[in-house]
Design a protein around this motif. Structure first.
Motif, PDB file in Angstrom:
ATOM      1  N   ALA A 166       7.869  -3.462 -38.047  1.00  0.00           N
ATOM      2  CA  ALA A 166       9.155  -2.860 -38.416  1.00  0.00           C
ATOM      3  C   ALA A 166       9.711  -2.023 -37.270  1.00  0.00           C
ATOM      4  N   LEU A 167       8.845  -1.228 -36.636  1.00  0.00           N
ATOM      5  CA  LEU A 167       9.292  -0.397 -35.515  1.00  0.00           C
ATOM      6  C   LEU A 167       9.743  -1.261 -34.337  1.00  0.00           C
ATOM      7  N   LEU A 168       9.065  -2.394 -34.164  1.00  0.00           N
ATOM      8  CA  LEU A 168       9.414  -3.305 -33.084  1.00  0.00           C
ATOM      9  C   LEU A 168      10.822  -3.867 -33.299  1.00  0.00           C
ATOM     10  N   LYS A 169      11.095  -4.297 -34.524  1.00  0.00           N
ATOM     11  CA  LYS A 169      12.419  -4.838 -34.831  1.00  0.00           C
ATOM     12  C   LYS A 169      13.499  -3.778 -34.650  1.00  0.00           C
ATOM     13  N   ALA A 179      10.715   1.725 -25.853  1.00  0.00           N
ATOM     14  CA  ALA A 179      10.044   1.842 -27.148  1.00  0.00           C
ATOM     15  C   ALA A 179       9.195   0.605 -27.423  1.00  0.00           C
ATOM     16  N   VAL A 180       9.710  -0.574 -27.060  1.00  0.00           N
ATOM     17  CA  VAL A 180       8.944  -1.803 -27.253  1.00  0.00           C
ATOM     18  C   VAL A 180       7.669  -1.759 -26.409  1.00  0.00           C
ATOM     19  N   ASN A 181       7.778  -1.276 -25.177  1.00  0.00           N
ATOM     20  CA  ASN A 181       6.580  -1.157 -24.324  1.00  0.00           C
ATOM     21  C   ASN A 181       5.566  -0.188 -24.918  1.00  0.00           C
ATOM     22  N   ASP A 182       6.048   0.932 -25.486  1.00  0.00           N
ATOM     23  CA  ASP A 182       5.146   1.895 -26.121  1.00  0.00           C
ATOM     24  C   ASP A 182       4.443   1.268 -27.323  1.00  0.00           C
ATOM     25  N   LYS A 200       5.910 -12.045 -32.099  1.00  0.00           N
ATOM     26  CA  LYS A 200       6.846 -10.935 -32.335  1.00  0.00           C
ATOM     27  C   LYS A 200       7.183 -10.206 -31.034  1.00  0.00           C
ATOM     28  N   PHE A 201       6.183  -9.991 -30.204  1.00  0.00           N
ATOM     29  CA  PHE A 201       6.446  -9.262 -28.960  1.00  0.00           C
ATOM     30  C   PHE A 201       7.227 -10.126 -27.964  1.00  0.00           C
ATOM     31  N   ILE A 202       6.948 -11.421 -27.930  1.00  0.00           N
ATOM     32  CA  ILE A 202       7.726 -12.314 -27.062  1.00  0.00           C
ATOM     33  C   ILE A 202       9.192 -12.300 -27.481  1.00  0.00           C
ATOM     34  N   TRP A 203       9.414 -12.386 -28.792  1.00  0.00           N
ATOM     35  CA  TRP A 203      10.788 -12.328 -29.319  1.00  0.00           C
ATOM     36  C   TRP A 203      11.470 -11.028 -28.891  1.00  0.00           C
TER      37      TRP A 203
END
Length: 785
Positions: A166-169, A179-182, A200-203
């Motif tokens: 959820a935080l990634l999205k 934030a994505v890197n963290d 998910k991370f690739i997206w």
């Protein structure tokens, strides 16, 4: 004991067995049918029974409220539960939060989570917070997400993979790459990587433009596939790894493997550490065929293979689409080859991204080739794919092809491919074909954007064809068109942009509507004052140029002063217009002052500047000063164009100064400036008026050769026979008609040269095909060379 169900205005008796369950079903049925008063009545009936109630007796109701969603009835149910002192359980709590979030009441959901944790006997569990964070991600509400994370830390709820998802999205929606890197760092510290988490991370990285990180993770996913660790099972429509979720060793040496696969006749070696933090890519040129064979995805046959392959293809598609955004054609080609080596068949979605990445270099031809490949593979291109290729066709002025592709589009939510076609028709001066494009946009219900209106003003603002002067009828029509486009622009919620305003002013100027143009300029100036911004130099330049064309020199000076007073800086074009104005009012001193200002502002005089100065000197008959200016341009290495030389030739012709004409013609030849029809006219007519008829024909012959022979003399000699037989010496009565057709194909110089040579063949003894055969050309070279 009996209970009652609500049907119309009557209560129907129900059996005593399973009373509470039946009442829940009846309440849900009443809500589905829109009988909210009946549902409320049944809810009260449920509470009035002589049996103990728990949160479980409200699960079906709250579950319906969560999915409908119906947050109002959900809170009504919670309210009556509180009155009866019925404690919430984890499921009922989750349902209420879901109802509030799905209904768009994030504030209420946030308040509810805070309140329940403080006063109720049960505190929210992690799934409740995760659902709320997921709703924050959907609505892109960073504020509510931050408050939720603070509360989670205070209550020490912890986080799991769903939390990070959820935080990634949310980070992607907020365009927050850091934030994505963290999140990535936290994730790999606590969880082992699998195909779903990598996906998910690739997206995320592709959406935020970090192509390098996305590519590295994709190669890690490929490494998992090659190691045979991509086993998946399906449960409830979701994919899960069959591999045990055991944390990997922290030591990078342990669990490290090396794999290889073939890409474009190279061997790509991957070393992936246990956590997947470091992916080392090494490329060598000694690939063997057996390495390519061994690179197929090592997953079992059957349905699991289809699911696993689909996820892997999704990630390849994400990275290829990112290549399309960044125009990284080389990486896109490499990924496409890698997909083939892995046995992954590209889909229509794959080609959609691939064409965006690679077609821009090869232009429309490459795009059309890829569409044919898709057709051979029985893949239907997306509307967006057709739009992309159509846009490249328009840029290459392949308008028939571009229009054909747009006709195949069934749905389109963006105007850019149609704008590109409109721009092509604008450049080709084919406004009548642009009407069909607008009709197609209307058929597809595509809302025009600002670029569309900018092009409409350029396409339809001018009524007359190029080089035709406006008249009363065309000026009325011009006003009607501009007003209609402006009204449509306002209806779509757009104000004039700098480009659209310039196009309107240019159209009015081309029609000679000086007063209307000034009125539009003043209106624009008033608006710019309100927003504390000046109009811009290009806008004023259009007005100044149009006024100069209309010979409104007083207004030109007035607008120039107004432009300078409002703080709008002049550029090189502005100064050249004003110097040209000085040539009309015969003020050499003012022109020189403007040249000084021009140099002081950092702009070097160009050919057009010297041409304007020459006009002033020529009006005063100062040929000596003009020739001095010519020498100055040579010293400053300023290459004059044919218009500059024609300016001198015109005045010399008017004065009958053959020596000046001959000097200028030889100067043009030395500077490799090819003559045009105007040059030929001045030279030929001057000789004729002086009685030198044979010289006039020979000069016309040589100058026409120079018009034909722009670069390659050998090419001209090769075409000599063809030109003579087809045009110059032809006795075909349609010969001159064929030459005139060349004018319509925008080959004015070729057509004029052929007509001149045909005339020379009629009047003279022979056609000269080499300047070495011309005594006139040799004489000028000896005299002035």
């Amino acid at each position: 004991m009996h209970v009652f169900s609500y049907a119309g205005n009557e209560f129907i008796r129900c059996p005593d067995e399973s009373t509470r369950k039946i009442l829940q079903v009846q309440i849900v049925d009443a809500l589905r049918s829109g009988e909210r008063p009946g549902a409320s009545a049944l809810l009260l009936k449920l509470l009035q029974g002589n049996y103990p109630l728990t949160a479980d007796d409200f699960h079906d109701i709250l579950k319906y409220c969560a999915r409908s969603p119906d947050p109002v009835f959900g809170m009504e149910t919670y309210s009556v539960m509180c009155k009866k002192e019925i404690n919430l359980d984890s499921r009922s709590l989750l349902f209420i939060v879901q109802a509030l979030c799905n209904g768009g009441y994030l504030d209420k959901a946030s308040e509810f989570i805070h309140a329940v944790g403080e006063y109720d006997s049960i505190s929210p569990v992690l799934p409740v917070y995760n659902y709320f964070l997921g709703a924050c991600a959907k609505t892109r509400s960073g504020y509510h997400a931050s408050k939720c994370l603070e509360l989670m830390d205070q209550r020490r709820v912890g986080k799991n993979e769903i939390t990070y998802a959820a935080l990634l999205k949310l980070a992607v929606f907020q365009r927050n790459l850091s934030a994505v890197n963290d999140i990535w760092k936290h994730y790999v510290d606590h969880y082992s990587l699998n195909i779903l988490s990598l996906r998910k991370f690739i997206w995320s990285f592709t959406r935020l433009g970090d192509l390098k990180s996305a590519y590295e993770l994709l190669q890690h996913m490929v490494a998992l596939a090659l190691r045979g660790e991509l086993f998946l099972k399906s449960s409830g429509g979701k994919l899960h790894s069959t591999r045990l979720d055991i944390p990997m060793p922290s030591n990078g040496e342990t669990g490290s493997e090396k794999v290889a696969f073939g890409i474009n006749d190279h061997t790509v070696s991957l070393r992936v550490d246990a956590h997947g933090n470091n992916t080392v890519v090494c490329i060598s040129s000694d690939a063997q065929s057996n390495e390519v064979d061994s690179s197929k995805v090592a997953i079992p046959k059957g349905h699991n293979k289809i699911l696993a392959t689909r996820v892997l293809r999704w990630s390849f598609n994400d990275v290829i689409h990112a290549c399309g955004q960044t125009k990284n054609s080389e990486l896109a080609k490499q990924l496409m080859l890698q997909m083939q080596n892995l046995g992954l068949l590209p889909s229509s979605h794959t080609y959609d991204g691939f064409i965006r990445a690679v077609a821009f270099r090869g232009g429309y031809e490459y795009g059309m080739t890829l569409l044919k490949v898709m057709q051979q593979e029985n893949l239907k291109p997306y509307d967006s794919t057709l739009a992309t290729v159509s846009a490249y066709c328009s840029k290459a002025f392949q308008v028939d092809l571009a229009e054909h592709l747009l006709d195949q589009i069934s749905e389109c939510s963006y105007a850019y491919p149609f704008n590109n076609l409109l721009a092509a028709y604008d450049s080709l001066d084919q406004p009548e074909r642009a009407v069909r494009v607008l009709a197609r946009m209307k058929q597809l219900k595509i809302r025009p954007d600002m670029r569309t209106f900018e092009l409409l003003f350029s396409l339809f603002g001018n009524v007359n064809a190029p080089y035709e002067e406006g008249n009363m009828l065309s000026q009325v029509d011009c006003c009607k068109r501009i007003n209609a486009i402006e009204m449509d622009m306002l209806r779509n919620g757009f104000q004039h942009s700098p480009i659209s305003r310039r196009n309107v002013l240019r159209a009015l100027g081309a029609e000679g509507m000086v007063n209307e143009m000034i009125r539009h300029l003043q209106k624009a100036e008033n608006l710019s004052v309100n927003i504390n911004m000046y109009l811009g130099t290009p806008t004023y330049n259009i007005v100044l140029h149009s006024l100069l064309e209309a010979n409104e020199t007083d207004m030109v000076i007035k607008i120039f002063k107004r432009m300078k007073s409002c703080g709008c800086p002049a550029d090189a074009a502005t100064y050249n217009i004003m110097i040209d104005c000085c040539s009309i009012i015969h003020s050499y001193e003012s022109a020189c002052a403007l040249v000084s200002m021009m140099i002081r502002d950092g702009f070097s005089p160009k050919a057009v500047t010297f041409t304007a100065l020459m006009k002033i000197l020529l009006n005063d008959g100062s040929f000596e000063e003009v020739l001095n200016l010519l020498d100055q341009t040579a010293l400053e290495e300023i290459h004059l164009d044919v218009l500059s030389y024609n300016t001198i030739l015109r005045k010399a012709f008017e004065k009958g100064m053959i020596d000046v004409i001959e000097y200028i013609v030889e100067q043009m030849h030395r500077e490799k400036v090819n003559p045009d029809p105007t040059t030929c006219h001045y030279v030929f007519t001057c000789y004729v008026e002086k009685g030198y008829h044979a010289t006039a024909i020979e000069a016309l012959n040589v100058l026409s050769l120079r018009m034909l022979d722009e670069e390659d003399k050998e090419s001209l000699q090769e075409k000599k026979t063809e030109l003579e037989e087809k045009f110059i010496m032809s006795e075909d009565p349609e010969a001159e008609t064929k030459i005139i057709e060349l004018f319509r194909n925008s080959e004015e110089h070729l057509a004029a040269a052929l007509l001149n040579l045909r005339w020379c063949a009629m009047l003279g003894p022979r056609i000269i095909w080499s300047e070495d055969q011309s005594s006139w050309a040799r004489g000028l070279s000896n005299k002035y060379g």
